[in-house]
Design a protein around this motif. Structure first.
Motif, PDB file in Angstrom:
ATOM      1  N   ASP A 404       0.766  -1.332   0.052  1.00  0.00           N
ATOM      2  CA  ASP A 404       0.053  -0.166  -0.002  1.00  0.00           C
ATOM      3  C   ASP A 404       0.811   1.194   0.172  1.00  0.00           C
ATOM      4  O   ASP A 404       0.546   2.120  -0.836  1.00  0.00           O
ATOM      5  N   ILE A 405       1.851   1.253   0.922  1.00  0.00           N
ATOM      6  CA  ILE A 405       2.772   2.608   0.841  1.00  0.00           C
ATOM      7  C   ILE A 405       3.675   2.662  -0.351  1.00  0.00           C
ATOM      8  O   ILE A 405       3.752   3.824  -0.886  1.00  0.00           O
ATOM      9  N   LEU A 406       3.985   1.374  -1.026  1.00  0.00           N
ATOM     10  CA  LEU A 406       4.803   1.718  -2.359  1.00  0.00           C
ATOM     11  C   LEU A 406       3.748   2.230  -3.241  1.00  0.00           C
ATOM     12  O   LEU A 406       4.113   3.125  -3.998  1.00  0.00           O
ATOM     13  N   LYS A 407       2.612   2.005  -3.260  1.00  0.00           N
ATOM     14  CA  LYS A 407       1.392   2.264  -4.393  1.00  0.00           C
ATOM     15  C   LYS A 407       1.019   3.647  -4.237  1.00  0.00           C
ATOM     16  O   LYS A 407       0.970   4.542  -5.089  1.00  0.00           O
ATOM     17  N   GLN A 408       0.762   3.898  -3.019  1.00  0.00           N
ATOM     18  CA  GLN A 408       0.816   5.593  -2.574  1.00  0.00           C
ATOM     19  C   GLN A 408       1.722   6.381  -3.153  1.00  0.00           C
ATOM     20  O   GLN A 408       1.592   7.394  -3.696  1.00  0.00           O
ATOM     21  N   LEU A 409       3.135   6.115  -2.873  1.00  0.00           N
ATOM     22  CA  LEU A 409       4.256   6.848  -3.004  1.00  0.00           C
ATOM     23  C   LEU A 409       4.364   6.915  -4.729  1.00  0.00           C
ATOM     24  O   LEU A 409       4.703   7.803  -5.416  1.00  0.00           O
ATOM     25  N   GLN A 410       4.291   5.545  -5.189  1.00  0.00           N
ATOM     26  CA  GLN A 410       4.226   5.726  -6.692  1.00  0.00           C
ATOM     27  C   GLN A 410       3.273   6.659  -7.291  1.00  0.00           C
ATOM     28  O   GLN A 410       3.568   7.273  -8.385  1.00  0.00           O
ATOM     29  N   LYS A 411       1.866   6.386  -6.929  1.00  0.00           N
ATOM     30  CA  LYS A 411       0.968   7.339  -7.469  1.00  0.00           C
ATOM     31  C   LYS A 411       1.226   8.902  -7.086  1.00  0.00           C
ATOM     32  O   LYS A 411       0.954   9.705  -8.031  1.00  0.00           O
ATOM     33  N   GLY A 412       2.017   9.014  -6.200  1.00  0.00           N
ATOM     34  CA  GLY A 412       2.381  10.559  -5.982  1.00  0.00           C
ATOM     35  C   GLY A 412       3.375  11.087  -6.997  1.00  0.00           C
ATOM     36  O   GLY A 412       3.463  12.214  -7.431  1.00  0.00           O
ATOM     37  N   VAL A 413       4.179  10.222  -7.385  1.00  0.00           N
ATOM     38  CA  VAL A 413       5.278  10.380  -8.274  1.00  0.00           C
ATOM     39  C   VAL A 413       4.545  10.731  -9.714  1.00  0.00           C
ATOM     40  O   VAL A 413       4.892  11.676 -10.381  1.00  0.00           O
ATOM     41  N   GLN A 414       3.631   9.786  -9.912  1.00  0.00           N
ATOM     42  CA  GLN A 414       2.937   9.958 -11.485  1.00  0.00           C
ATOM     43  C   GLN A 414       2.100  11.471 -11.276  1.00  0.00           C
ATOM     44  O   GLN A 414       1.944  11.901 -12.482  1.00  0.00           O
TER      45      GLN A 414
END
Length: 598
Positions: A404-414
């Motif tokens: 979840d934290i990986l997806k949340q931060l990846q989404k932030g980059v995008q």
């Protein structure tokens, strides 16, 4: 400590003696003697003791060093103020303040290093600073055994010099881990110094000697080089009691001590949880980076991801082959010690190849896509410092990866989320993870505290129950981290290994000391509720004198150890002591009223 009405002696409490410090040249005159600022606006607090010359400077900095690098003359270091001219660690500072890498570092570079204490200047603020430090959060406490060096290094082409470059470092030496604050201070001070040289440095020292002592939770105004740095509490920060810094209300720093976690961990993004476990367990860890800036920031990020738990092993944000502990930390005759090293010299790729966990960091300035390397690399693939970015280790994490934290931060980059927001998300994640881990330990240790009803005034305070590992493990079934964390995995195995590492030892010793002081405070309060005059009516004069001496000693120890007693407890016990003394003959009263010799 037993307190009997008879002549039996009280047990002595252990009180740490202050460290030996070098003599200070008292002949110097400091502007601190001439200026008084109002409280709350950078002025002296009424609780501060009488200040000697350079005391205020010493509360913030040990010294300021200017290190020049010349091909013909070698390294030269100048120390300010003059009271620090006999500073013994000049050689270490010379090597640590020069970027030891192949990166070039043209222009201005800032980084941080840490080294063992070699000397100290005497200050009349010792006890006051200990009190302020006791109230500070773990991440803001002074480092008692090490100094930090905050470096501003400038390298520019200069054909008039044999080396072909002008190379000089301005270094602030301090016990305070205020990395963001001191780097911001250097951004003000260093450019002025490189332009105006010595007069600028002397003026800066005088400005700092006008500053009030650092104290978390208070609003301070710190004038420096015509700029006022305002320091005060920032309540909305996710960690309580941290400070913010406003420079002329035009620059706002969210913290004085934290680095940007997201920027530092960006190259090894998929392994953040594994790195948290390695740091938590005090595993030997090497960070290999292209420059001291990336090296020091990454090491400090690793340390801070444990907050609010204190990292209790050694760590060196920037480590060189000239360091005094080089042989100690690189020997192959014994297992690597529990330490985190940040290195840049390619030589370390071979020297530290036997270390179990190595993090290779690339250039943090290269922004864009997230790191694509998801697998942990094998150590045998690490041959040079120029190898691929990643984590090289055979370590198997105890906990399942938090997707979840990986997806949340990846989404932030995008979505191009601001870096500050990404950093806040990651810091909150680490905070909640650490708290979920430490809460079961806090709950169990609290159960080791004796019941308050077992504390009586005429018996020694009851002892804490011992920490039993098996007993603690049984509590995890119903009151473990699953109550606050969604993560699955081998929590039991993680706890078992943690209980054998320096981080647990440091945490438990601190908690044990706090609870022992609480028991002593409750015992003191129980004494205050007793009618001591009535209790001593049938005692002989010798027994009364003995009791008074024991009570005065108990008060002295309580004040030295800053016991957390209820307001009025000390004054009430002093009144009891005075009443007993007044019932004695005048000659004994005179003896007992004399101040005790330290």
């Amino acid at each position: 400590m037993a307190l009997q009405p008879g002549p039996e002696e009280l047990g002595e409490q252990v009180v740490e003696e202050p460290e030996d410090m070098e003599d200070q040249d008292a002949s110097s005159i400091s502007p601190a003697e001439e200026i008084t600022l109002p409280v709350g606006q950078g002025g002296e607090d009424e609780s501060e003791p009488l200040l000697l010359p350079w005391d205020r400077f010493s509360a913030w900095l040990h010294c300021i060093c200017v290190v020049g690098f010349d091909l013909e003359l070698g390294q030269a270091v100048e120390v300010r103020p003059q009271q620090s001219k006999d500073y013994r660690d000049k050689t270490s500072i010379c090597y640590l303040s020069f970027p030891d890498s192949n990166s070039g570092c043209l222009g201005d570079t800032q980084f941080c290093f840490r080294f063992r204490q070699g000397s100290n200047r005497k200050s009349s603020l010792g006890c006051f600073l200990e009190t302020a430090d006791r109230d500070a959060p773990v991440s803001l406490k002074r480092d008692q055994g090490h100094y930090y060096g905050y470096v501003y290094f400038r390298q520019v082409r200069d054909k008039s010099l044999k080396r072909g470059y002008f190379q000089k470092s301005l270094v602030l030496i301090s016990r305070l881990p205020y990395v963001t604050f001191f780097h911001s201070l250097l951004k003000i001070l260093a450019p002025e110094y490189f332009d105006k040289l010595e007069p600028c440095l002397e003026a800066a020292c005088n400005d700092i000697d006008r500053w009030p002592t650092p104290h978390p939770g208070r609003v301070l105004s710190l004038p420096i080089m015509g700029v006022v740095i305002k320091v005060g509490p920032l309540e909305e920060n996710i960690i309580n009691n941290v400070l913010c810094v406003c420079v002329q209300v035009s620059i706002v720093l969210p913290t004085i001590h934290e680095v940007d976690l997201f920027r530092c961990f960006h190259p090894v993004f998929f392994h953040i949880q594994m790195l948290w476990e390695l740091v938590l367990l005090g595993e030997p860890l090497v960070v290999m980076a292209p420059s001291p800036a990336e090296s020091s920031d990454t090491v400090l990020a690793l340390i801070s991801c444990l907050s609010p738990l204190r990292y209790c092993s050694d760590f060196r944000p920037y480590f060189t082959i000239h360091d005094s502990e080089f042989k100690e930390y690189t020997t192959r005759t014994q297992a690597p010690p529990s330490v985190i090293l940040g290195v840049t010299n390619p030589f370390f790729a071979k020297t530290l190849q036997h270390w179990p966990h190595i993090v290779r960091i690339g250039d943090m300035k290269q922004e864009g896509e997230m790191a694509k390397q998801m697998k942990v690399r094998k150590l045998k693939n690490l041959k040079t410092l120029d190898c691929k970015t990643g984590v090289y280790s055979a370590f198997k994490p105890f906990l399942n990866k938090d997707e979840d934290i990986l997806k949340q931060l990846q989404k932030g980059v995008q979505q191009k989320r601001p870096s500050a927001a990404q950093n806040a998300i990651l810091r909150r994640y680490f905070l909640e993870l650490t708290q979920s881990f430490i809460i079961p330990l806090e709950r169990y240790v609290a159960s080791l505290m004796p019941l308050q009803k077992s504390i009586t005034p005429w018996k020694s305070p009851p002892q804490l129950r011992p920490f039993l590992q098996d007993e603690f493990m049984k509590t995890l079934e119903k009151a473990g981290p699953q109550l606050t964390s969604r993560l699955k995995g081998d929590w039991i195995g993680l706890y078992r290994q943690f209980l054998r590492c320096p981080n647990f030892d440091g945490w438990f010793r601190n908690r044990k000391r706090e609870m022992s002081q609480k028991l002593d405070a409750l015992h003191l309060e129980a004494l205050c509720e007793e009618d001591l005059q009535l209790r001593t009516l049938e005692h002989t004069e010798v027994e009364k004198v003995d009791l008074v001496l024991k009570l005065k000693d108990k008060l002295t120890q309580a004040e030295k150890n800053h016991l957390p007693v209820r307001p009025g407890t000390v004054s009430k016990l002093q009144a009891h002591i005075e009443a007993i003394i007044l019932g004695l003959p005048e000659d004994l009263q005179g003896i007992l009223h004399r101040p005790s010799t330290p």
